[in-house]
Design a protein around this motif. Structure first.
Motif, PDB file in Angstrom:
ATOM      1  N   GLU A 180       0.844  -1.186   0.000  1.00 26.70           N
ATOM      2  CA  GLU A 180       0.000   0.000   0.000  1.00 26.70           C
ATOM      3  C   GLU A 180       0.885   1.244   0.000  1.00 26.70           C
ATOM      4  O   GLU A 180       2.043   1.196   0.419  1.00 26.70           O
ATOM      5  CB  GLU A 180      -0.905   0.001   1.238  1.00 26.70           C
ATOM      6  N   PRO A 181       0.377   2.386  -0.446  1.00 32.09           N
ATOM      7  CA  PRO A 181       1.218   3.579  -0.566  1.00 32.09           C
ATOM      8  C   PRO A 181       1.757   4.070   0.776  1.00 32.09           C
ATOM      9  O   PRO A 181       1.115   3.941   1.820  1.00 32.09           O
ATOM     10  CB  PRO A 181       0.279   4.627  -1.181  1.00 32.09           C
ATOM     11  N   LEU A 182       2.947   4.633   0.711  1.00 35.48           N
ATOM     12  CA  LEU A 182       3.513   5.374   1.832  1.00 35.48           C
ATOM     13  C   LEU A 182       2.967   6.795   1.777  1.00 35.48           C
ATOM     14  O   LEU A 182       3.092   7.480   0.751  1.00 35.48           O
ATOM     15  CB  LEU A 182       5.042   5.405   1.718  1.00 35.48           C
ATOM     16  N   ILE A 183       2.363   7.248   2.841  1.00 35.20           N
ATOM     17  CA  ILE A 183       1.909   8.638   2.918  1.00 35.20           C
ATOM     18  C   ILE A 183       3.099   9.462   3.395  1.00 35.20           C
ATOM     19  O   ILE A 183       3.459   9.448   4.576  1.00 35.20           O
ATOM     20  CB  ILE A 183       0.705   8.776   3.859  1.00 35.20           C
ATOM     21  N   VAL A 184       3.723  10.161   2.462  1.00 35.00           N
ATOM     22  CA  VAL A 184       5.015  10.796   2.725  1.00 35.00           C
ATOM     23  C   VAL A 184       4.921  11.861   3.809  1.00 35.00           C
ATOM     24  O   VAL A 184       5.864  12.065   4.575  1.00 35.00           O
ATOM     25  CB  VAL A 184       5.575  11.393   1.412  1.00 35.00           C
ATOM     26  N   GLY A 185       3.793  12.536   3.907  1.00 34.03           N
ATOM     27  CA  GLY A 185       3.640  13.600   4.884  1.00 34.03           C
ATOM     28  C   GLY A 185       3.504  13.123   6.308  1.00 34.03           C
ATOM     29  O   GLY A 185       3.478  13.944   7.239  1.00 34.03           O
ATOM     30  N   GLN A 186       3.416  11.809   6.519  1.00 38.95           N
ATOM     31  CA  GLN A 186       3.306  11.261   7.869  1.00 38.95           C
ATOM     32  C   GLN A 186       4.557  10.456   8.204  1.00 38.95           C
ATOM     33  O   GLN A 186       5.192   9.876   7.316  1.00 38.95           O
ATOM     34  CB  GLN A 186       2.065  10.365   7.977  1.00 38.95           C
ATOM     35  N   PRO A 187       4.967  10.405   9.475  1.00 38.05           N
ATOM     36  CA  PRO A 187       6.193   9.692   9.834  1.00 38.05           C
ATOM     37  C   PRO A 187       6.028   8.182   9.718  1.00 38.05           C
ATOM     38  O   PRO A 187       4.919   7.647   9.750  1.00 38.05           O
ATOM     39  CB  PRO A 187       6.420  10.109  11.292  1.00 38.05           C
ATOM     40  N   ALA A 247      -2.791  11.912  -6.354  1.00 42.01           N
ATOM     41  CA  ALA A 247      -1.654  12.123  -5.456  1.00 42.01           C
ATOM     42  C   ALA A 247      -0.792  10.876  -5.299  1.00 42.01           C
ATOM     43  O   ALA A 247       0.203  10.907  -4.586  1.00 42.01           O
ATOM     44  CB  ALA A 247      -2.160  12.574  -4.093  1.00 42.01           C
ATOM     45  N   THR A 248      -1.186   9.765  -5.934  1.00 43.63           N
ATOM     46  CA  THR A 248      -0.425   8.516  -5.832  1.00 43.63           C
ATOM     47  C   THR A 248      -0.105   8.023  -7.238  1.00 43.63           C
ATOM     48  O   THR A 248      -0.846   7.217  -7.811  1.00 43.63           O
ATOM     49  CB  THR A 248      -1.221   7.445  -5.065  1.00 43.63           C
ATOM     50  N   GLU A 299      12.543   7.856  10.819  1.00 41.97           N
ATOM     51  CA  GLU A 299      11.221   7.581  10.264  1.00 41.97           C
ATOM     52  C   GLU A 299      10.656   8.777   9.488  1.00 41.97           C
ATOM     53  O   GLU A 299       9.620   8.662   8.842  1.00 41.97           O
ATOM     54  CB  GLU A 299      10.253   7.198  11.388  1.00 41.97           C
ATOM     55  N   GLU A 300      11.361   9.917   9.531  1.00 45.60           N
ATOM     56  CA  GLU A 300      10.933  11.100   8.788  1.00 45.60           C
ATOM     57  C   GLU A 300      11.951  11.507   7.727  1.00 45.60           C
ATOM     58  O   GLU A 300      11.897  12.607   7.186  1.00 45.60           O
ATOM     59  CB  GLU A 300      10.706  12.266   9.759  1.00 45.60           C
ATOM     60  N   PRO A 312       4.270   2.452  -3.752  1.00 46.98           N
ATOM     61  CA  PRO A 312       3.836   3.759  -4.266  1.00 46.98           C
ATOM     62  C   PRO A 312       3.923   4.821  -3.168  1.00 46.98           C
ATOM     63  O   PRO A 312       3.963   4.504  -1.984  1.00 46.98           O
ATOM     64  CB  PRO A 312       2.377   3.512  -4.678  1.00 46.98           C
ATOM     65  N   LEU A 313       3.965   6.072  -3.587  1.00 46.21           N
ATOM     66  CA  LEU A 313       3.999   7.193  -2.648  1.00 46.21           C
ATOM     67  C   LEU A 313       2.738   8.035  -2.812  1.00 46.21           C
ATOM     68  O   LEU A 313       2.328   8.325  -3.938  1.00 46.21           O
ATOM     69  CB  LEU A 313       5.222   8.080  -2.890  1.00 46.21           C
TER      70      LEU A 313
END
Length: 707
Positions: free
Chosen positions: A196-203, A233-234, A528-529, A216-217
């Protein structure tokens, strides 16, 4: 949102105007010289093929950033250009369209035929680009400048325009049936990501299921490397099934067909699997991604580390034979490779002047310069720019294909160079993306955040121990402790995160409000960030990491330049690109001083490109060397393939049966072909008619031997 700055270049790749409103014409200055207005000094001498090549570059800049698609476009455009040129050359075979035509004005007919061929292909291929309105007008402007009738779509008859249109139709039809799914706008037919996508804005990275596979990002919004805002956005994986596409020189022997998820995956020049967690290559997996995090600590010019980035110390780095040498090849903590540079310029025999600059400026420039080319031409286009720049620095006597006499005219040089380079870039895209699609390997932003969130794997007695965590390395990767986060200590700002893993790295786009004046700098952040050195609207290319496309493209491009020119060295032993102080960088302010990228050989430029992707946070080393080695195989094979389409000069055209003797057999062949016979062997003078002039040539060499 980050603002895009315009890169100002003083010497090296230069941004100029001209050619019917073309906004960015770029050329590379080789050696040290004075800046001359390109329009007056060089553009006036550009061949017609060169003018179309420049428009192809501009078309890429104005389109979506799709390296696979544009490598294919460059191959088809260059091959069509070559086929049109070859119509009027006795000693050349067409790639897709092969025919011989007589001509009263060979150069004019070649220019017209190739112009119509390229014009029609580019109209079709770039009609849906974000910048279509701009580039389509540029095509029209050039046709007008050349004096051709843009409204002529005819394909009947033997006029150069008709042949050009026919060649274009052949390539467009071929493109609809070459396995690329052009009719479906190159969309994927069966690939599905396992993560599943990594939500880049979250740690952290809580959605990662398989740490060995691509993820995916999800961004706030996605802006590709050419600056285009992409809906959604993905973004999906770009071209995972590109191994299905017809290549230039790739043969069945180069391809291994694998099965995965019920689908067949052809892989060209298979390098084998990448390092993986839960396997005997787990150490390399961690070492490679940890090096990416460590090298991101180099991305600030104020750490006091100064490097001589001239060819005195940069370059001349032979590739390691196998992974056992990778620890020696890469400098894990200081960055760079085992290259020794050159005691003297290999061409002039003189010493290179020292160029001492902050490592942080050099590393940031590499990350931006090589990311998508000097002005968003993407890696395939960058090597076309390299090719043009080298050609610009050569005089007529140096235009010897393969370094072999005799010199050719500049039009022939350009056409054959583009044909060969286009084939190499296309094969590189097919090969690299066939590997990306099948092995589906994870990117650093996903892996580092996931391992960082897990914790540390160095000491079970310390907090946050996890066998899948990061190795602790003082000064680079550390635990946040009560002691380290006290007031005045290095982790003071992370006091609320005691027990978590921190990395000393580029601090990320949150520290950049205005890239004209802000630089993120380097400091302690939570693993993690972690962020790659990229814009927050892009972060990482939307396809798997292994193998590096940049490494594959660039190594194949370097091999092709060496093969085509006959020398591994830039003219005068020096290629340069000047990056002015506080003007060149786009992601943030910088560089803090003017830095000139310099290369003695094409391989030095290629190697620099590969290293840039580690500093940029895009690839670990396991993606790099296998990609370079693939390019090292692709380049020579593409060169051999290209050469097979042009034949050596016929030193004895009157030897009709090629038995080495001019005699009655040759005379009878001429008499038997008497009359209208365009393109036939007996038409020695190439006027389309076998007559007394041809007969006289045979008789004048009677009883002579031919080599």
């Amino acid at each position: 949102m980050l603002k895009k700055k315009t890169r100002a270049c003083c010497s090296g790749f230069r941004v100029v105007g001209g050619l019917g409103g073309l906004r960015h014409l770029v050329a590379l200055a080789i050696g040290v010289g004075v800046l001359v207005p390109l329009a007056s000094a060089q553009e006036e001498n550009w061949t017609v093929p060169r003018k179309w090549c420049e428009l192809a570059m501009e078309s890429i800049r104005n389109d979506f950033a799709r390296p696979t698609v544009h490598a294919r476009n460059l191959h088809h455009i260059s091959a069509a250009m070559y086929d049109a040129w070859a119509l009027y050359e006795d000693r050349a075979l067409g790639f897709l369209v092969d025919y011989d035509l007589p001509s009263d004005d060979q150069v004019a007919d070649q220019e017209e035929a190739l112009s119509f061929a390229v014009y029609r292909i580019m109209q079709a291929r770039f009609s849906k680009s974000p910048g279509a309105e701009v580039v389509l007008q540029l095509y029209d402007n050039l046709m007008d400048e050349l004096g051709y009738d843009k409204s002529f779509y005819g394909t009947v008859g033997d006029s150069p325009a008709a042949w050009g249109n026919r060649i274009a139709l052949n390539y467009l039809w071929y493109g609809l049936n070459d396995g690329s799914n052009e009719a479906g706008d190159f969309e994927n037919l069966y690939y599905e990501p396992v993560n599943e996508p990594l939500i880049v804005g979250q740690p952290g990275n809580p959605t990662l299921v398989d740490p060995n596979r691509w993820q995916p990002l999800t961004l706030d919004f996605f802006v590709d490397q050419s600056g285009n805002v992409i809906p959604g956005a993905t973004p999906p994986f770009l071209s995972p099934e590109w191994g299905l596409v017809n290549g230039f020189s790739i043969t069945e022997d180069n391809v291994t067909v694998f099965e995965r998820d019920g689908q067949l995956w052809p892989v060209a020049f298979d390098p084998g699997p990448p390092a993986a967690l839960y396997s005997d290559t787990e150490l390399e997996y961690k070492t490679g991604f940890e090096a990416v995090a460590i090298w991101s600590s180099h991305l600030a010019p104020d750490d006091g580390v100064m490097w001589d980035v001239s060819p005195n110390t940069i370059g001349n780095a032979p590739l390691p034979e196998d992974p056992s040498e990778w620890d020696a090849f890469y400098n894990q903590f200081d960055g760079g490779d085992w290259g020794t540079g050159y005691d003297l310029n290999p061409v002039t025999g003189e010493a290179y002047p020292e160029q001492l600059v902050p490592r942080g400026d050099y590393a940031r420039i590499l990350a931006e310069f090589w990311a998508d080319g000097p002005d968003s031409e993407l890696p395939p286009g960058t090597w076309f720019l390299m090719a043009n720049s080298v050609s610009d620095d050569m005089d007529q006597a140096q235009l010897r294909i393969g370094g072999v006499d005799p010199p050719v005219d500049r039009t022939e040089w350009d056409v054959k160079l583009y044909f060969a380079m286009g084939g190499a870039m296309h094969d590189s895209a097919i090969s690299a993306w066939s590997v990306k699609g099948y092995y589906d390997f994870i990117r650093p932003v996903s892996a580092i955040r996931w391992m960082g969130e897990k914790g540390q794997c160095s000491d079970p007695g310390l907090p946050s121990y996890d066998e899948n965590g990061l190795n602790l390395m003082p000064g680079y990767i550390e635990l946040v402790t009560a002691e380290s986060s006290q007031v005045g200590e290095r982790h003071e700002h992370l006091a609320a995160s005691q027990g978590k893993v921190a990395v000393y790295a580029w601090r990320g786009p949150d520290f950049i409000i205005d890239p004209e004046i802000d630089a993120a700098g380097v400091g302690w952040i939570l693993a993690e960030e972690w962020y790659p050195y990229q814009r927050p609207t892009f972060v990482t290319p939307n396809f798997a990491g292994y193998v590096s496309g940049h490494s594959t493209f660039s190594r194949a491009g370097a091999v092709m330049m060496h093969s085509f020119t006959g020398s591994p060295w830039y003219p005068n032993g020096l290629g340069e690109f000047v990056c002015p102080q506080n003007e060149y960088l786009v992601f943030e302010e910088g560089p803090s001083v003017t830095v000139t990228l310099q290369w003695a050989s094409y391989y030095d430029a290629s190697d620099q490109c590969s290293l840039s992707r580690i500093w940029g946070g895009i690839h670990p080393r396991v993606d790099d060397i296998p990609g370079r080695k693939m390019g090292q195989l692709i380049g020579p094979q593409a060169w051999e393939k290209a050469q097979s389409y042009w034949l050596p000069p016929d030193l004895c055209p009157w030897d009709m049966n090629e038995d080495g003797l001019i005699d009655g057999i040759d005379l009878n062949i001429v008499l038997g072909a008497w009359g209208f016979c365009p393109g036939c062997r007996a038409d020695i003078d190439g006027d389309g008619v076998v007559n007394g002039l041809d007969l006289a040539l045979v008789i004048s060499h009677w009883n002579e031997s031919c080599p």
